[in-house]
Design a protein around this motif. Structure first.
Motif, short mmCIF file in Angstrom:
data_model
loop_
_atom_site.label_atom_id
_atom_site.label_comp_id
_atom_site.label_asym_id
_atom_site.label_seq_id
_atom_site.Cartn_x
_atom_site.Cartn_y
_atom_site.Cartn_z
N UNK A 166 1.04 -1.17 0.22
CA UNK A 166 -0.13 0.46 0.26
C UNK A 166 0.86 1.57 0.03
N UNK A 167 1.00 2.39 -0.86
CA UNK A 167 1.44 3.27 -1.08
C UNK A 167 1.17 4.44 0.15
N UNK A 168 1.84 5.15 0.40
CA UNK A 168 2.08 6.11 1.53
C UNK A 168 1.87 6.97 0.61
N UNK A 169 0.46 7.65 1.62
CA UNK A 169 0.15 9.88 0.23
C UNK A 169 -0.50 10.28 1.35
N UNK A 170 -0.70 11.26 1.51
CA UNK A 170 -0.94 11.99 1.99
C UNK A 170 -2.04 11.57 3.56
N UNK A 171 -3.23 10.73 2.95
CA UNK A 171 -4.40 9.81 3.99
C UNK A 171 -3.81 9.00 5.08
N UNK A 172 -3.16 9.00 5.80
CA UNK A 172 -2.94 7.92 7.28
C UNK A 172 -3.16 6.25 6.67
N UNK A 173 -1.96 5.47 6.62
CA UNK A 173 -2.41 4.19 6.29
C UNK A 173 -2.81 4.04 7.95
N UNK A 174 -3.66 3.03 7.64
CA UNK A 174 -4.05 2.35 9.23
C UNK A 174 -4.36 0.73 9.68
N UNK A 175 -3.05 0.21 9.93
CA UNK A 175 -2.90 -0.83 10.46
C UNK A 175 -3.72 -1.47 11.82
N UNK A 176 -4.71 -2.22 11.92
CA UNK A 176 -5.19 -2.68 13.45
C UNK A 176 -5.04 -4.10 13.15
N UNK A 177 -4.54 -4.95 14.37
CA UNK A 177 -4.74 -5.95 14.68
C UNK A 177 -5.58 -6.38 16.69
N UNK A 178 -6.56 -7.59 16.80
CA UNK A 178 -6.60 -7.48 17.77
C UNK A 178 -5.78 -8.47 18.75
N UNK A 179 -5.70 -7.86 19.22
CA UNK A 179 -4.38 -9.03 20.66
C UNK A 179 -5.13 -9.71 21.24
N UNK A 180 -4.38 -10.83 22.13
CA UNK A 180 -4.56 -11.39 23.41
C UNK A 180 -4.00 -11.59 23.62
N UNK A 181 -2.94 -11.93 25.75
CA UNK A 181 -1.92 -12.56 25.65
C UNK A 181 -2.26 -12.31 27.03
N UNK A 182 -1.55 -13.36 27.97
CA UNK A 182 -1.23 -13.43 28.60
C UNK A 182 0.40 -12.70 30.18
N UNK A 183 0.76 -12.41 28.72
CA UNK A 183 1.90 -10.56 29.28
C UNK A 183 1.58 -9.87 28.21
N UNK A 184 2.07 -8.57 28.50
CA UNK A 184 2.03 -7.49 28.28
C UNK A 184 3.53 -7.02 27.99
N UNK A 185 2.70 -5.90 26.45
CA UNK A 185 4.37 -5.91 26.19
C UNK A 185 4.33 -5.45 24.62
N UNK A 186 3.95 -6.44 23.88
CA UNK A 186 3.55 -7.15 22.61
C UNK A 186 2.94 -5.41 21.51
N UNK A 187 4.06 -5.40 20.52
CA UNK A 187 3.87 -4.27 20.21
C UNK A 187 3.37 -4.14 18.63
N UNK A 188 2.87 -3.87 17.89
CA UNK A 188 2.37 -3.57 15.88
C UNK A 188 3.18 -2.32 15.69
N UNK A 189 3.78 -3.01 15.02
CA UNK A 189 4.31 -1.42 13.73
C UNK A 189 4.40 -2.41 12.39
N UNK A 190 5.13 -1.41 11.45
CA UNK A 190 5.03 -1.51 9.87
C UNK A 190 5.90 -0.93 9.13
#
Length: 185
Positions: free
Chosen positions: A66-90
């Motif tokens: 997906x091209x990065x243009x003037x409008x923001x690109x938004x990624x979302x993912x639902x996460x569940x874990x027994x520990x905190x700290x997982x980080x999403x990046x692109x």
């Protein structure tokens, strides 16, 4: 140009996240699609780590480029874990810029939200922004020269990074989305 949205529901039988760890003391015990613990649809993707010493792991998922243009690109993912700290990046790809030392195409990461809700589903979001892209471009011009070609930047992959403590860590992912997508080229 019409924009669309990438959606991975994790409802089918095949796993789609790739897993990399940096430690010989971290082992993937299970990696599968799960039909009992899920946020949407009929399935989620589940990974279980067993860690003997502090380790780092990164899960990667291919996206529709997906091209990065003037409008923001938004990624979302639902996460569940027994520990905190997982980080999403692109991953941002600069297709016309090669590192002179390696000859490889230059890429950079955009960091998003970190998981905080142990034992509960939380939606992690990561967005590109024009302000952030302009700042990154200034840094790249300082590193590679004022005339480097920074055109046609696109996103092609999402990552979930984890710092793993000793013991078992279980992670569920559901409903990965990215949009609006305008194809590169």
């Amino acid at each position: 140009v019409a924009a669309v949205e990438f959606i991975e529901s994790f409802d089918g039988p095949q796993t789609s996240w790739t897993i990399a760890t940096d430690s010989k003391t971290c082992r993937v015990v299970d990696h599968r699609r799960h039909d009992k613990i899920l946020k949407h649809g009929t399935g989620s993707e589940n990974v279980v780590f067993d860690v003997q010493d502090i380790a780092r792991s990164e899960l990667g998922h291919g996206l529709s480029p997906a091209r990065v243009l003037g409008e923001p690109l938004t990624a979302n993912v639902w996460v569940r874990s027994n520990r905190a700290g997982a980080k999403l990046s692109l991953r941002l790809i600069y297709p016309h810029l090669s590192d002179p030392e390696t000859g490889l195409i230059v890429f950079r990461r955009v960091d998003g939200d970190s998981y905080q809700s142990e034992g509960k589903w939380q939606r992690l979001t990561c967005k590109t922004s024009e302000k952030d892209l302009n700042r990154r471009n200034q840094l790249l011009r300082a590193q590679y020269g004022a005339k480097c070609n920074l055109n046609d930047v696109y996103v092609d992959r999402a990552f979930i990074s984890l710092e793993l403590g000793v013991g078992a860590t279980e992670l569920f992912m559901d409903e990965l989305t990215l949009g609006p997508i305008v194809r590169p080229g």
